[in-house]
Scaffold this active site. Structure first.
Site, PDB file in Angstrom:
ATOM      1  N   GLY A  68      52.292 -17.796  13.337  1.00 42.24           N
ATOM      2  CA  GLY A  68      53.110 -16.584  13.222  1.00 42.24           C
ATOM      3  C   GLY A  68      52.402 -15.437  12.530  1.00 42.24           C
ATOM      4  O   GLY A  68      52.366 -14.314  13.037  1.00 42.24           O
TER       5      GLY A  68
ATOM      6  N   ASP B 111      44.194 -24.520   9.400  1.00 46.03           N
ATOM      7  CA  ASP B 111      45.319 -25.466   9.346  1.00 46.03           C
ATOM      8  C   ASP B 111      44.943 -26.704  10.140  1.00 46.03           C
ATOM      9  O   ASP B 111      44.332 -26.603  11.216  1.00 46.03           O
ATOM     10  CB  ASP B 111      46.588 -24.843   9.933  1.00 46.03           C
TER      11      ASP B 111
ATOM     12  N   ASP C 132      41.936 -28.023   5.383  1.00 46.05           N
ATOM     13  CA  ASP C 132      42.968 -27.825   4.367  1.00 46.05           C
ATOM     14  C   ASP C 132      42.823 -26.413   3.802  1.00 46.05           C
ATOM     15  O   ASP C 132      41.789 -26.072   3.202  1.00 46.05           O
ATOM     16  CB  ASP C 132      42.790 -28.869   3.263  1.00 46.05           C
TER      17      ASP C 132
ATOM     18  N   SER D 179      58.577 -16.835  11.097  1.00 40.55           N
ATOM     19  CA  SER D 179      57.836 -16.389   9.920  1.00 40.55           C
ATOM     20  C   SER D 179      57.023 -15.130  10.202  1.00 40.55           C
ATOM     21  O   SER D 179      56.619 -14.431   9.263  1.00 40.55           O
ATOM     22  CB  SER D 179      56.916 -17.498   9.406  1.00 40.55           C
TER      23      SER D 179
ATOM     24  N   LYS E 160      57.038 -19.849  -3.156  1.00 39.21           N
ATOM     25  CA  LYS E 160      58.321 -20.528  -2.989  1.00 39.21           C
ATOM     26  C   LYS E 160      58.929 -20.769  -4.377  1.00 39.21           C
ATOM     27  O   LYS E 160      58.304 -21.399  -5.233  1.00 39.21           O
ATOM     28  CB  LYS E 160      58.147 -21.857  -2.255  1.00 39.21           C
TER      29      LYS E 160
ATOM     30  N   ASP F  33      51.098 -18.491   3.740  1.00 39.95           N
ATOM     31  CA  ASP F  33      52.528 -18.816   3.673  1.00 39.95           C
ATOM     32  C   ASP F  33      52.705 -20.333   3.628  1.00 39.95           C
ATOM     33  O   ASP F  33      53.519 -20.899   4.350  1.00 39.95           O
ATOM     34  CB  ASP F  33      53.267 -18.208   4.877  1.00 39.95           C
TER      35      ASP F  33
END
EC number: 2.1.1.186
Length: 347
Positions: A220, A236, A256, A184, A301, A272
């Protein structure tokens, strides 16, 4: 033949055709899209191709990797002499600053790669002899594209180097470095190259800036930012790769990403996360509206069906809820899959 030739990801021809049709109608130019699924390109046929190209900036097109103005379509070309009909079709054209011989990035187009390479070497001296090509590449002059759709079928087109992708096929050839935490990373690398001009990159991505990476694991996008010497808060609940943390530029918060907010405004926020696109668009808009970040790059997405409709809805939703004067650009990047990447920066 007059029209726009745009390359795209194989399978996204309907989305590109819908986008070109909608944008052409918006600027008052009549035409129609000619394509088939999995062609890897769309030909938008219209009588005012040059005018349309001027109004549809390449960097503003979402599903187009490249934007070219078609000047001729040649069918039934003799494989023993492809040069003569091309020279005839180019008679009266201005001198070009470069030549790219290409093929669609599709299952049917990839076998034409060797023909494109070898034919380019044969065509260049013939073009120079005819006064149609400069001795050395001149990026300020129009660029000639020959796109082979088959061994006996080619589209001849021209690009404005200031308003087109600077890579053959519209694909930046980026290398995934061994230390990259995930593939990514290539998405953000490509986004910075594609969505920002060189001048914007220099002004907006500077050492010492501060950013947040929402949904960062395994790191990434965080890693890409640290290579620009940007300080990153990586949000994360999952782990980051150890060498990303060892840069000294990263603070890992186990939280979160959809609910976390910074204590002070940041230069950048990137995201992402795999989530419903409308939910992402709304959360990204909140970040901009509340002044938590000055600039953002995020992915949406897309669903399997009605992807153009969902794209328009999400971008409109984002801009309405952001309540700021923004420059918004979106692209389906080469390293994207069923998604688009969005840039929003203060106007």
């Amino acid at each position: 033949m007059s029209g726009l030739l745009c390359y795209c990801r194989q399978g996204f021809e309907p989305e590109l055709a819908a986008e070109l049709s909608a944008r052409a109608a918006f600027v008052g130019i009549a035409g129609y899209a000619r394509t088939q699924r999995n062609d890897g390109y769309v030909l938008f046929v219209c009588d005012e191709a040059a005018q349309l190209a001027a109004k549809l900036q390449w960097r503003e097109l979402i599903f187009a990797r490249q934007k070219l103005v078609v000047i001729a379509e040649l069918k039934g070309i003799d494989p023993k002499d492809r040069i003569t009909p091309i020279l005839a079709a180019l008679e009266g054209q201005q001198r070009f600053g470069d030549l790219w011989v290409e093929h669609p990035d599709s299952d049917a187009g990839k076998p034409l790669a060797s023909l494109a390479r070898s034919f380019g070497n044969a065509l260049r001296p013939a073009l120079r002899k005819a006064g149609l090509l400069t001795d050395k590449p001149q990026p300020r002059q129009p660029r000639l594209h020959i796109c082979f759709l088959d061994g006996d079928h080619a589209l001849l087109a021209v690009a404005d180097s200031a308003d087109s992708a600077p890579w053959p096929l519209g694909i930046p050839r980026l290398k995934l470095l061994p230390e990259a935490p995930s593939r990514s990373a290539l998405k953000l690398d490509e986004a910075l190259l594609t969505l920002l001009t060189p001048e914007e990159r220099e002004a907006l991505v500077k050492p010492g800036m501060r950013a947040a990476d929402l949904g960062a694991a395994p790191g990434g996008w965080t890693w890409v930012l640290t290579r620009q010497h940007v300080h990153v808060t990586s949000v994360d609940n999952g782990p980051l790769r150890a060498h990303v943390l060892e840069t000294g530029l990263v603070e890992h918060l186990r939280a979160d990403g959809f609910h976390w907010k910074p204590a002070q405004p940041l230069d950048w926020m990137v995201c992402d996360m795999v989530e419903q696109p409308r939910r992402v668009a709304e959360r990204m808009a909140t970040w901009v509206r509340e002044g938590w970040c000055r600039n953002t790059i995020f992915n949406l997405k897309l669903p399997m069906k009605k992807r153009w409709d969902e794209t328009r809805l999400c971008l409109e939703l984002f801009e309405q809820q952001a309540e700021k004067s923004l420059i918004v650009r979106a692209k389906q990047l080469y390293h994207d899959r069923e998604e688009i990447t969005v840039l929003a920066m203060r106007g």
